[in-house]
Design an enzyme around this catalytic site. Structure first.
Site, short mmCIF file in Angstrom:
data_model
loop_
_atom_site.label_atom_id
_atom_site.label_comp_id
_atom_site.label_asym_id
_atom_site.label_seq_id
_atom_site.Cartn_x
_atom_site.Cartn_y
_atom_site.Cartn_z
N ASN A 204 -22.00 87.08 58.45
CA ASN A 204 -22.71 88.28 58.01
C ASN A 204 -23.96 87.85 57.25
O ASN A 204 -23.97 86.79 56.62
CB ASN A 204 -21.82 89.13 57.09
CG ASN A 204 -20.71 89.83 57.84
OD1 ASN A 204 -20.73 89.92 59.06
ND2 ASN A 204 -19.72 90.33 57.10
N LYS B 132 -20.00 70.97 71.46
CA LYS B 132 -20.89 72.10 71.71
C LYS B 132 -20.58 72.72 73.06
O LYS B 132 -20.49 72.02 74.08
CB LYS B 132 -22.35 71.64 71.66
CG LYS B 132 -23.35 72.75 71.93
CD LYS B 132 -24.77 72.23 71.91
CE LYS B 132 -25.76 73.34 72.26
NZ LYS B 132 -27.14 72.86 72.27
#
Length: 414
Positions: free
Chosen positions: A223, A301
């Protein structure tokens, strides 16, 4: 009486932040007179600083007109505080060794007023033994040194040496000027200087910043949060005499004076740190905790496969830290949550109050520039109703909230 700051801007890439610093000081009613070193003029123009200070910008030691009308001795002593921001390694070295080879260093050698240096430089320069030796000398001479922040630098390196944010510098300047924080008259004067500290002997727990929930080694869910409001609340609680534990997510903010800081990354780490800090008299949960995390974190990744389809991402819900405290065996006497909303702010806060088991919800509308900005507009939602506060700087919100916390705790039996 108007306080006056003499701002010396030296030649580092962070010099551009001096413009925002001047703007913030002027908004607080502090007069600013600026001095630019020759190298600083490569980054900031006298014209831009002059517009913001509404005063002449000084820089030439041998300007006869300036010497006749002001004089470097008078200029060095007409301010209540001399601030060097940014303070490069070069100017710190000259200050530490009493060198006066330009207007800025001559003023510093001639002044009889307090001096605040706000260093900004490459991380290797900051950690160099010569710089640290100079800083030790300056502290011994009574110069106030503000610790630099850590983070990415213009040179591409990462570490300690970034100029603190202008808002943080202003707080330190106000402290040194012994100015009361400018709070709206309707909110009272939550200034805790003096013999009586309203939170003396109390333990206040504060969370701040975001959490980062890793998806793979280079991506995460989060957030938006700068951490500024939570850090301001922790600082205000410490000034009010409390023992403060600040559990901080990944933010690049200096630790407020008198605050015990615990750095975490994920929601689960934050919950563990919060529970470890209990018991507390009051807990103020300001952190913007990510609601979800990846069900499985990839070790490597995740690469695109060329199909044009996004990689599958399974999410699981994070622990609700506020609700956990609301039903905890060691529930704080006063439990306060924050609610960042974009619509129906009070309605959502009321629903959250009942669901989480909190005493108050501090609701703020984040549809504007609250995220990362220096001001906020909040509503305090409790069982007693809704207390709507006017727009204020975040440090003002922090002081008003801590005053309210102190009043509430004093009204409760121990």
């Amino acid at each position: 009486m108007t306080k006056r700051v003499l701002l010396i801007v030296s030649g580092g890439i962070a010099a551009y932040k001096a413009l925002e610093l001047v703007r913030l000081l002027r908004r607080r009613g502090i007069a600013v007179r600026a001095v630019l070193t020759e190298s600083a003029k490569q980054f900031v123009t006298p014209l831009s600083l002059g517009v913001l200070t509404e005063d002449h910008v000084y820089g030439d030691m041998f300007d006869l007109k300036e010497e006749r009308e002001i004089g470097h001795i008078q200029l060095s002593r007409q301010a209540d505080l001399v601030v060097v921001a940014p303070a490069t390694a070069n100017i710190l070295a000259r200050m530490a060794n009493g060198i006066a080879d330009d207007l800025a260093t001559t003023l510093l050698l001639a002044t009889d007023k307090p001096v605040l240096a706000v260093p900004a430089m490459n991380v290797r320069m900051w950690h160099h033994r010569a710089t640290q030796r100079n800083l030790e000398t300056l502290r011994g001479d009574g110069v106030h040194i503000m610790e630099p922040a850590s983070g990415a630098m213009a040179c591409g390196e990462y570490g300690k040496g970034r100029l603190p944010e202008p808002e943080e510098i202003v707080v330190e300047i106000e402290r040194l000027l012994a100015l009361p924080l400018p709070v709206d008259p309707l909110m009272g004067q939550p200034d805790f200087e003096g013999d009586t500290l309203p939170l003396d002997g109390k333990h206040i727990l504060v969370t701040a910043g975001p959490t980062h929930e890793p998806i793979d080694p280079v991506r995460y869910i989060a957030n938006r949060s700068s951490g500024k409001q939570g850090f301001a609340i922790a600082a205000a609680a410490a000034r009010a005499g409390a023992r403060v534990t600040l559990v901080a997510g990944p933010v690049q903010l200096p630790t407020p004076a008198g605050v015990d800081r615990v750095d975490v990354e994920t929601a689960r780490e934050m919950l563990a740190a919060v529970e470890a800090a209990l018991p507390a008299d009051a807990a103020i949960m300001v952190a913007a905790v990510a609601d979800w995390r990846a069900a499985d974190t990839a070790d490597q990744k995740i690469k695109k496969d060329g199909s044009g389809q996004p990689a599958p991402l399974a999410l699981t819900e994070n622990p609700d830290i506020l609700a956990t405290l609301g039903h905890h065996a060691q529930r704080p006497r006063l439990l306060i949550g924050f609610a960042a909303e974009t619509q129906a702010v009070a309605d959502h806060a009321l629903a959250k109050l009942a669901k989480k088991g909190a005493d108050w919800i501090v609701a703020n509308d984040v549809s504007g520039d609250v995220m990362g900005g220096d001001s906020n507009t909040v509503q305090i939602v409790s069982a007693a109703g809704i207390d709507r506060w006017p727009p204020m700087f975040k440090h003002q919100v922090a002081n008003a909230l801590i005053q309210k916390v102190a009043d509430a705790l004093s009204a409760q039996p121990d």
